[in-house]
Design an enzyme around this catalytic site. Structure first.
Site, PDB file in Angstrom:
ATOM      1  N   SER A  44     -34.219  -6.446   1.822  1.00  0.00           N
ATOM      2  CA  SER A  44     -34.206  -7.486   2.827  1.00  0.00           C
ATOM      3  C   SER A  44     -34.587  -8.862   2.280  1.00  0.00           C
ATOM      4  O   SER A  44     -33.810  -9.491   1.599  1.00  0.00           O
ATOM      5  CB  SER A  44     -35.112  -7.071   3.994  1.00  0.00           C
ATOM      6  OG  SER A  44     -34.627  -7.590   5.204  1.00  0.00           O
TER       7      SER A  44
ATOM      8  N   ASP B 125     -26.530 -16.164  -6.894  1.00  0.00           N
ATOM      9  CA  ASP B 125     -25.376 -16.988  -6.512  1.00  0.00           C
ATOM     10  C   ASP B 125     -25.414 -18.371  -7.157  1.00  0.00           C
ATOM     11  O   ASP B 125     -24.368 -18.916  -7.528  1.00  0.00           O
ATOM     12  CB  ASP B 125     -25.323 -17.135  -4.986  1.00  0.00           C
ATOM     13  CG  ASP B 125     -24.699 -15.919  -4.311  1.00  0.00           C
ATOM     14  OD1 ASP B 125     -24.412 -14.925  -5.011  1.00  0.00           O
ATOM     15  OD2 ASP B 125     -24.506 -15.963  -3.076  1.00  0.00           O
TER      16      ASP B 125
ATOM     17  N   LYS C 275     -30.303  -3.937   2.570  1.00  0.00           N
ATOM     18  CA  LYS C 275     -30.629  -4.189   3.973  1.00  0.00           C
ATOM     19  C   LYS C 275     -30.249  -5.632   4.295  1.00  0.00           C
ATOM     20  O   LYS C 275     -30.989  -6.562   4.017  1.00  0.00           O
ATOM     21  CB  LYS C 275     -32.116  -3.964   4.252  1.00  0.00           C
ATOM     22  CG  LYS C 275     -32.482  -4.171   5.719  1.00  0.00           C
ATOM     23  CD  LYS C 275     -33.940  -3.844   5.982  1.00  0.00           C
ATOM     24  CE  LYS C 275     -34.278  -4.012   7.452  1.00  0.00           C
ATOM     25  NZ  LYS C 275     -34.217  -5.418   7.889  1.00  0.00           N
TER      26      LYS C 275
END
Length: 395
Positions: A299, A310, A324
């Site tokens: 999470s 990224d 998650k």
């Protein structure tokens, strides 16, 4: 943890909070009498009535009306079949909220009911008043200020301690290999749970381990980072292994200290509404970074790793994360109870939803099997950590 009556549990996931009152709910029902709900079906209501009549007729013990009502609420949420949604009684929510925020009134220990009587000290939080006073994990508390608590629930013991805030309590404890009981005086204070731990691995390499993203984590991270910089840190390893997640604002605040200006994460609810969290770019990390993850990193930890990956701000090292990619919101009701519901999906800056997929590391390294059941692993033995350090050598 809850099944073992732990007083402080872990909030697994990405959380946001809101408050809703019963008045608002009742007003909604009155304004929408035809709205289809489970309880608008008379068959369900009649079945509940029949079940209660069976309890009244055949159940051996006395029933507790309040507990039956709480069971109905909990069962309704459990019927969603969502492992992340649940109902909290007022007492459960107070404990959950303290754990999520990382600060509460107490003596800095985790307790659970001891089967042989009394309360067992499961853990003493590092730097807490309990540890400083001499309490140890494994101690069994039999009395608080001389009052016997042999048959008292752990939650009641917590209440006995909380009312002494600003004062101190004397705990009568029994310790293995100690023939006589010990009386230990412990101050009752505001306790901040540590979720950030740091050290220098060598003259150049700083190491920060984040165990969970609590309300206090951001300030603890800033303190740790500043201390490492003062000690000469030129490169950084952030360890998120087995970090189950936590507060969305907490992880975003830390990422704002690392990422360039731009999107950190965005969420979308069932109606397509999008909410974005961004970095202002004012504190971009200016040193090589490696982030350690494993299958227990979930999470909020995946938000951290996904954003760093990224942007190419650092190297992700370890094994594929838990996967998650959903957000929960906790809504407190007027009576102090609360409900946690899954309300949205979240996406990395590049638009990836990692739910049930996880984040694949840039450098995949499994922990040496010989270390899996070992309690104390040295940094030198930790092959994943060593791989993270090696990744920095190439920067």
């Amino acid at each position: 943890m809850e099944n073992k009556e732990f007083i402080k549990g872990l909030a697994v996931g990405v959380l946001s909070a809101a408050v809703i009152g019963f008045g608002g709910y009742l007003g909604y029902v009155r304004a929408n009498p035809a709205h289809s709900t489970v309880l608008s079906d008379r068959t369900h209501v009649e079945k509940l009535g029949y079940l209660e009549s069976l309890i009244d007729t055949y159940y051996l013990e006395e029933k507790d009306e309040d507990n039956l009502a709480e069971g109905l609420y909990a069962g309704l949420i459990a019927g969603l079949g969502d492992p992340y949604s649940r109902y909290y009684t007022a007492e459960q929510y107070e404990d959950e909220n303290s754990s999520t925020e990382g600060a509460y009134v107490g003596i800095g220990i985790m307790m659970q009911k001891n089967r042989q009587g009394g309360v067992l000290v499961v853990e003493c939080y590092e730097g807490g008043p309990g540890e400083a006073a001499g309490l140890k994990a494994g101690d069994i508390i039999s009395a608080v200020d001389g009052t016997d608590i042999t048959d008292t629930d752990a939650s009641e013991v917590v209440d006995m301690i909380k009312v002494k805030v600003g004062e101190s309590v004397t705990l009568t404890i029994h310790r293995e290999n100690e023939e006589n009981a010990l009386d230990i005086n412990v101050p009752v204070t505001d306790v901040e749970l540590h979720s950030v731990f740091h050290e220098m691995l060598d003259e150049r390499t700083g190491y920060i381990r984040i165990t969970e993203f609590k309300g206090v984590t951001y300030e603890q991270y800033k303190t740790a980072f500043a201390d490492l910089k003062d000690k000469g840190m030129e490169r950084l390893v952030v360890d998120l292994r087995s970090n189950p997640g936590g507060l969305l604002d907490s992880v975003c605040d830390i990422l704002n200290e690392i990422l360039p200006e731009g999107l950190i994460v965005y969420t979308e609810d069932k109606y397509g509404n999008r909410d974005e969290k961004t970095s202002d770019g004012g504190h971009t990390l200016d040193m090589p970074l490696a982030v350690l993850v494993n299958e227990g990193s979930a999470s909020a930890s995946e938000i951290f790793a996904g954003a760093v990956q990224d942007y190419g701000t650092g190297t992700i090292v370890g094994t594929t994360t838990y996967g998650k990619g959903v957000v929960q919101s906790i809504r407190q009701l007027d009576d102090g109870s609360a409900v946690k519901l899954t309300i949205s999906n979240y996406y990395t800056p590049k638009g990836n939803n990692i739910n049930k997929v996880g984040i694949t590391p840039d450098v995949e390294v499994k922990l040496d099997p010989d270390l899996l059941n070992k309690d104390d692993i040295t940094h030198e033995e930790d092959n994943q950590l060593q791989a993270a350090i090696s990744s920095l050598d190439n920067k």
